[in-house]
Motif scaffolding. Structure first.
Motif, PDB file in Angstrom:
ATOM      1  N   SER A  52       0.894  -1.262   0.022  1.00 50.40           N
ATOM      2  CA  SER A  52       0.140  -0.078  -0.019  1.00 50.40           C
ATOM      3  C   SER A  52       0.837   1.128  -0.073  1.00 50.40           C
ATOM      4  CB  SER A  52      -0.874   0.073   1.091  1.00 50.40           C
ATOM      5  OG  SER A  52      -1.813   1.085   1.333  1.00 50.40           O
ATOM      6  N   VAL A  53       1.832   1.310   0.789  1.00 51.23           N
ATOM      7  CA  VAL A  53       2.686   2.293   0.791  1.00 51.23           C
ATOM      8  C   VAL A  53       3.375   2.365  -0.598  1.00 51.23           C
ATOM      9  CG1 VAL A  53       5.167   3.111   1.764  1.00 51.23           C
ATOM     10  CG2 VAL A  53       3.383   2.282   3.243  1.00 51.23           C
ATOM     11  N   ARG A  54       3.498   1.476  -1.351  1.00 45.28           N
ATOM     12  CA  ARG A  54       4.155   1.727  -2.431  1.00 45.28           C
ATOM     13  C   ARG A  54       3.282   1.847  -3.534  1.00 45.28           C
ATOM     14  NH1 ARG A  54       8.309  -3.612  -2.044  1.00 45.28           N
ATOM     15  NH2 ARG A  54       9.677  -2.870  -0.605  1.00 45.28           N
ATOM     16  N   ASN A  55       2.074   2.206  -3.153  1.00 48.08           N
ATOM     17  CA  ASN A  55       1.124   2.438  -4.305  1.00 48.08           C
ATOM     18  C   ASN A  55       0.829   1.244  -5.148  1.00 48.08           C
ATOM     19  OD1 ASN A  55      -1.105   4.009  -5.178  1.00 48.08           O
ATOM     20  ND2 ASN A  55       0.111   5.139  -6.749  1.00 48.08           N
ATOM     21  N   GLU A  56       0.698   0.027  -4.751  1.00 44.60           N
ATOM     22  CA  GLU A  56       0.420  -1.019  -5.277  1.00 44.60           C
ATOM     23  C   GLU A  56      -1.000  -1.885  -4.747  1.00 44.60           C
ATOM     24  OE1 GLU A  56       3.755  -3.354  -4.847  1.00 44.60           O
ATOM     25  OE2 GLU A  56       5.036  -1.930  -5.985  1.00 44.60           O
ATOM     26  N   PRO A  57      -1.816  -1.099  -4.857  1.00 44.48           N
ATOM     27  CA  PRO A  57      -3.130  -1.581  -4.324  1.00 44.48           C
ATOM     28  C   PRO A  57      -3.729  -3.001  -4.422  1.00 44.48           C
ATOM     29  CG  PRO A  57      -3.839   0.013  -6.147  1.00 44.48           C
ATOM     30  CD  PRO A  57      -2.337  -0.317  -6.058  1.00 44.48           C
ATOM     31  N   THR A  58      -3.512  -3.530  -5.767  1.00 45.35           N
ATOM     32  CA  THR A  58      -3.697  -4.966  -6.271  1.00 45.35           C
ATOM     33  C   THR A  58      -2.969  -6.167  -5.366  1.00 45.35           C
ATOM     34  OG1 THR A  58      -4.109  -4.256  -8.426  1.00 45.35           O
ATOM     35  CG2 THR A  58      -3.975  -6.477  -8.071  1.00 45.35           C
ATOM     36  N   THR A  59      -1.458  -5.701  -5.262  1.00 47.35           N
ATOM     37  CA  THR A  59      -0.921  -6.457  -4.366  1.00 47.35           C
ATOM     38  C   THR A  59      -1.211  -6.585  -2.735  1.00 47.35           C
ATOM     39  OG1 THR A  59       0.852  -6.220  -6.102  1.00 47.35           O
ATOM     40  CG2 THR A  59       1.615  -6.820  -3.627  1.00 47.35           C
ATOM     41  N   ALA A  60      -1.566  -5.164  -2.350  1.00 43.29           N
ATOM     42  CA  ALA A  60      -1.983  -4.848  -1.137  1.00 43.29           C
ATOM     43  C   ALA A  60      -3.367  -5.798  -0.758  1.00 43.29           C
ATOM     44  CB  ALA A  60      -2.028  -3.528  -0.581  1.00 43.29           C
ATOM     45  N   ARG A  61      -4.228  -5.851  -1.677  1.00 43.12           N
ATOM     46  CA  ARG A  61      -5.426  -6.426  -1.489  1.00 43.12           C
ATOM     47  C   ARG A  61      -5.120  -7.874  -1.481  1.00 43.12           C
ATOM     48  NH1 ARG A  61      -9.926  -5.683   0.858  1.00 43.12           N
ATOM     49  NH2 ARG A  61      -9.750  -3.729   0.405  1.00 43.12           N
ATOM     50  N   ARG A  62      -4.179  -8.771  -2.243  1.00 44.85           N
ATOM     51  CA  ARG A  62      -4.054  -9.705  -2.380  1.00 44.85           C
ATOM     52  C   ARG A  62      -3.264 -10.378  -1.178  1.00 44.85           C
ATOM     53  NH1 ARG A  62       0.479 -10.499  -5.682  1.00 44.85           N
ATOM     54  NH2 ARG A  62       1.615 -10.382  -3.841  1.00 44.85           N
ATOM     55  N   ASP A  63      -2.345  -9.677  -0.715  1.00 43.36           N
ATOM     56  CA  ASP A  63      -1.663 -10.041   0.696  1.00 43.36           C
ATOM     57  C   ASP A  63      -2.481  -9.958   1.903  1.00 43.36           C
ATOM     58  OD1 ASP A  63       0.646 -10.093  -0.697  1.00 43.36           O
ATOM     59  OD2 ASP A  63       1.479  -8.117  -0.239  1.00 43.36           O
ATOM     60  N   PHE A  64      -3.558  -8.854   1.725  1.00 43.64           N
ATOM     61  CA  PHE A  64      -4.754  -9.096   2.947  1.00 43.64           C
ATOM     62  C   PHE A  64      -5.665 -10.349   2.795  1.00 43.64           C
ATOM     63  CE2 PHE A  64      -8.910  -7.934   4.005  1.00 43.64           C
ATOM     64  CZ  PHE A  64      -8.907  -7.753   5.396  1.00 43.64           C
ATOM     65  N   GLU A  65      -5.826 -10.496   1.596  1.00 43.03           N
ATOM     66  CA  GLU A  65      -6.707 -11.561   1.421  1.00 43.03           C
ATOM     67  C   GLU A  65      -6.052 -12.967   1.935  1.00 43.03           C
ATOM     68  OE1 GLU A  65     -10.059 -11.477   0.555  1.00 43.03           O
ATOM     69  OE2 GLU A  65     -10.291  -9.474   0.739  1.00 43.03           O
ATOM     70  N   ASP A  66      -4.758 -12.986   1.433  1.00 43.55           N
ATOM     71  CA  ASP A  66      -4.111 -14.324   1.885  1.00 43.55           C
ATOM     72  C   ASP A  66      -4.115 -14.507   3.377  1.00 43.55           C
ATOM     73  OD1 ASP A  66      -3.255 -14.799  -0.867  1.00 43.55           O
ATOM     74  OD2 ASP A  66      -1.240 -13.901  -0.549  1.00 43.55           O
ATOM     75  N   VAL A  67      -4.368 -13.703   4.199  1.00 42.02           N
ATOM     76  CA  VAL A  67      -4.214 -13.725   5.595  1.00 42.02           C
ATOM     77  C   VAL A  67      -5.865 -13.801   6.206  1.00 42.02           C
ATOM     78  CG1 VAL A  67      -1.708 -13.270   5.887  1.00 42.02           C
ATOM     79  CG2 VAL A  67      -3.512 -11.480   6.039  1.00 42.02           C
ATOM     80  N   HIS A  68      -6.761 -13.348   5.340  1.00 37.66           N
ATOM     81  CA  HIS A  68      -8.095 -13.020   5.885  1.00 37.66           C
ATOM     82  C   HIS A  68      -8.606 -14.235   6.703  1.00 37.66           C
ATOM     83  CE1 HIS A  68     -12.610 -12.836   5.439  1.00 37.66           C
ATOM     84  NE2 HIS A  68     -12.252 -11.451   5.682  1.00 37.66           N
ATOM     85  N   ALA A  69      -8.534 -15.450   6.265  1.00 38.13           N
ATOM     86  CA  ALA A  69      -9.002 -16.554   7.272  1.00 38.13           C
ATOM     87  C   ALA A  69      -8.100 -16.543   8.621  1.00 38.13           C
ATOM     88  CB  ALA A  69      -8.744 -17.955   6.479  1.00 38.13           C
ATOM     89  N   GLY A  70      -6.792 -16.359   8.347  1.00 40.86           N
ATOM     90  CA  GLY A  70      -5.894 -16.288   9.657  1.00 40.86           C
ATOM     91  C   GLY A  70      -6.303 -15.294  10.552  1.00 40.86           C
ATOM     92  N   LEU A  71      -6.930 -14.156  10.211  1.00 40.18           N
ATOM     93  CA  LEU A  71      -7.269 -13.028  10.958  1.00 40.18           C
ATOM     94  C   LEU A  71      -8.421 -13.581  11.765  1.00 40.18           C
ATOM     95  CD1 LEU A  71      -6.756 -10.280   8.583  1.00 40.18           C
ATOM     96  CD2 LEU A  71      -5.500 -10.328  10.774  1.00 40.18           C
ATOM     97  N   HIS A  72      -9.330 -14.102  11.010  1.00 36.32           N
ATOM     98  CA  HIS A  72     -10.433 -14.872  12.085  1.00 36.32           C
ATOM     99  C   HIS A  72     -10.030 -15.743  13.056  1.00 36.32           C
ATOM    100  CE1 HIS A  72     -13.929 -12.876   9.807  1.00 36.32           C
ATOM    101  NE2 HIS A  72     -13.196 -12.895   8.814  1.00 36.32           N
ATOM    102  N   GLU A  73      -9.075 -16.559  12.663  1.00 32.71           N
ATOM    103  CA  GLU A  73      -8.534 -17.440  13.543  1.00 32.71           C
ATOM    104  C   GLU A  73      -8.107 -16.941  14.888  1.00 32.71           C
ATOM    105  OE1 GLU A  73      -6.289 -20.356  11.199  1.00 32.71           O
ATOM    106  OE2 GLU A  73      -7.961 -20.798  10.038  1.00 32.71           O
ATOM    107  N   LEU A  74      -7.075 -15.931  14.433  1.00 38.57           N
ATOM    108  CA  LEU A  74      -6.317 -14.943  15.728  1.00 38.57           C
ATOM    109  C   LEU A  74      -7.414 -14.608  16.416  1.00 38.57           C
ATOM    110  CD1 LEU A  74      -3.750 -14.072  16.866  1.00 38.57           C
ATOM    111  CD2 LEU A  74      -3.913 -12.380  15.268  1.00 38.57           C
ATOM    112  N   ALA A  75      -8.835 -13.978  15.873  1.00 38.91           N
ATOM    113  CA  ALA A  75      -9.536 -13.316  16.798  1.00 38.91           C
ATOM    114  C   ALA A  75     -10.250 -14.250  17.511  1.00 38.91           C
ATOM    115  CB  ALA A  75     -10.484 -12.433  15.853  1.00 38.91           C
ATOM    116  N   ALA A  76     -10.568 -15.408  17.092  1.00 42.11           N
ATOM    117  CA  ALA A  76     -11.193 -16.642  17.960  1.00 42.11           C
ATOM    118  C   ALA A  76     -10.423 -16.922  18.935  1.00 42.11           C
ATOM    119  CB  ALA A  76     -11.671 -17.748  17.181  1.00 42.11           C
ATOM    120  N   ALA A  77      -8.931 -17.124  18.977  1.00 37.48           N
ATOM    121  CA  ALA A  77      -8.064 -17.380  19.861  1.00 37.48           C
ATOM    122  C   ALA A  77      -7.942 -16.447  20.833  1.00 37.48           C
ATOM    123  CB  ALA A  77      -6.550 -17.927  19.189  1.00 37.48           C
TER     124      ALA A  77
END
Length: 128
Positions: A52-77
């Protein structure tokens, strides 16, 4: 015999130089990383921040989506130990999902680091 004794400290010092220069001895100079089960989640969020800092929104979105499920798992833990911290994590995630800014991603990284600490693992306070 004297030469061997004199050479030993030099050899030890030379062996330690790569480790002392970057902390790992592997050329990785990006700073501390999160440890344990959630390290990949933190790294993924930090990758999204960097993109995002590098103004690469597609890459930023992909990187975020790659950890989306993990974020839910971390919140549950974390919810078991600290419901407000889990809520802050999910709220930060939701802001990013709603088209968040670089600042939203940075706030998510802080929330992820705090959540990781609550699980007993470690994480840097900011992305490297």
């Amino acid at each position: 015999m004297i030469r061997r004794r004199a050479a030993l400290p030099i050899l030890v010092a030379l062996a330690l130089v790569p480790t002392a220069c970057n902390g790992l001895g592997n050329g990785d100079d990006t700073g501390p990383k999160a440890t344990g089960r959630w390290g990949g989640v933190h790294s993924g969020v930090c990758a999204a921040v960097t993109a995002s800092v590098r103004n690469e929104p597609t890459t930023a979105r992909r990187d975020f989506e790659d950890v989306h499920a993990g974020l839910h798992e971390l919140a549950a833990a974390v919810e078991r130990e600290d419901r407000p911290a889990a809520a802050r994590l999910l709220e930060a995630k939701q802001r990013v999902e709603a088209g968040g800014t670089t600042q939203d991603l940075r706030q998510l990284a802080v929330a992820v680091a705090a959540a990781i600490e609550l699980t007993g693992d470690t994480a840097p306070d900011t992305c490297p």
